[in-house]
Motif scaffolding. Sequence first.
Motif, PDB file in Angstrom:
ATOM      1  N   HIS A  10     -49.108 -70.787  30.172  1.00  0.00           N
ATOM      2  CA  HIS A  10     -47.712 -70.907  30.619  1.00  0.00           C
ATOM      3  C   HIS A  10     -46.775 -70.030  29.796  1.00  0.00           C
ATOM      4  N   ARG A  13     -42.641 -70.306  29.388  1.00  0.00           N
ATOM      5  CA  ARG A  13     -42.030 -71.616  29.640  1.00  0.00           C
ATOM      6  C   ARG A  13     -41.221 -72.062  28.435  1.00  0.00           C
ATOM      7  N   ASP A  51     -45.847 -68.838  33.459  1.00  0.00           N
ATOM      8  CA  ASP A  51     -45.219 -70.068  33.954  1.00  0.00           C
ATOM      9  C   ASP A  51     -44.552 -69.875  35.301  1.00  0.00           C
ATOM     10  N   HIS A  84     -49.118 -71.515  39.078  1.00  0.00           N
ATOM     11  CA  HIS A  84     -47.858 -70.953  38.582  1.00  0.00           C
ATOM     12  C   HIS A  84     -47.846 -69.434  38.630  1.00  0.00           C
ATOM     13  N   TYR A 237     -45.855 -79.143  26.699  1.00  0.00           N
ATOM     14  CA  TYR A 237     -44.745 -78.660  27.518  1.00  0.00           C
ATOM     15  C   TYR A 237     -43.890 -79.804  28.076  1.00  0.00           C
TER      16      TYR A 237
END
Length: 386
Positions: A10, A13, A51, A84, A237
Amino acid sequence: MLLLHTSDWHLGRSFHGAGTLAAQRMFLDNLEKTVRDAQVDVVLVAGDVYDRALPGVDVVALFDEALDRLRGAGAEVIISSGNHDSATRLGFGGRILERGGVHLRTRTEDIGRPVTFPLGPGADLAVYGIPYLEPRVVAGALSAEPTHSSVTRAAVGLIQEDLRRRRSAGTVHSVVMAHTFASGGISSDSERELAQGGLGAVPLDLFDAFDYTALGHLHGQQKLSPTVRYSGSPLAYSFSEARQTKGAWLVEITAAGLGPVTPVQWPAPKELAVLRGRIEDLLSDESLADAEHAYCSITLTDAERPPRAMERLRARFPDTLVLAFEPEGGHAGDLRTYSQRIAAATNDAEICCGFLEHVRSREASPQERELLSATVDAALSLNSER
């Protein structure tokens, strides 16, 4: 041969508004160190490199640096796309990158085309990558029904067909990477749902035929069976991940098949703390000293919302990112709806006080009532003069 199973980087993010690019760079430091210290041969990234479909320029540069560092540490890299990622953008340049030891698996056409490695005389390892499969998009290409279970079953069928051909010529062990929600996995708040009502879950036994299945999508490191595991995300996260251990799986495969699978743990750049209680208790409780250096999510249980709550909490817990208010036993004030209170108000000052109580779950103090009343009177007087 040693493989390092990771997923859900990710990159790009943020964590509840706090920037994480520096934290992600720290993760890459830990990742490179693990690859060098353990002499990892292949790094697997089972989806969600980025992300979002359109990552920022600095984020793309960080991924470029990661690939360079991993190749410099001596490992080849196999990457499949997640829900994503933009599969098309992530897969750009795949044919050229493959020549340099970076293998991208983002297209349905490549599901049955493995990356192969010799394990010894007469034995090979075939690593297959199943990208995230959006059922409505890929059902036609895979001749499957538009459900997660059906398209994943079709993808597994393509892999099994290729394995049968290869095994007719010798011993071939198999690793499958898949970005999906397998039955039995435990989710957290920070994964984007693949489907509603659990209908997106795929049967775990779809992966029984493979030596090892490296899953991505769920952020908690977990073992669904001895051969099917989620690596989890390398960083937390959301605060729902506060109790999770972050890291990867170190997977050994030899000519004899699957060997030990060992968890790898990476330190968090900043710990997470989930606190709950009355504000005075939280501010005075000495046992919460560790939370002073953590990212904090705090739920206050005072009967009324305390004044300047965030300001006071951050004086002790400076990295408080989330503040909620859940009074014990429910709000003890006026139980009428906001509309009912407005309808019963006898003047404009009461309407203002009612709004104040509505938005902050605390009645106006005598000083605030006096100030609001004086302000309303002054406004009415000015209006009448005009």
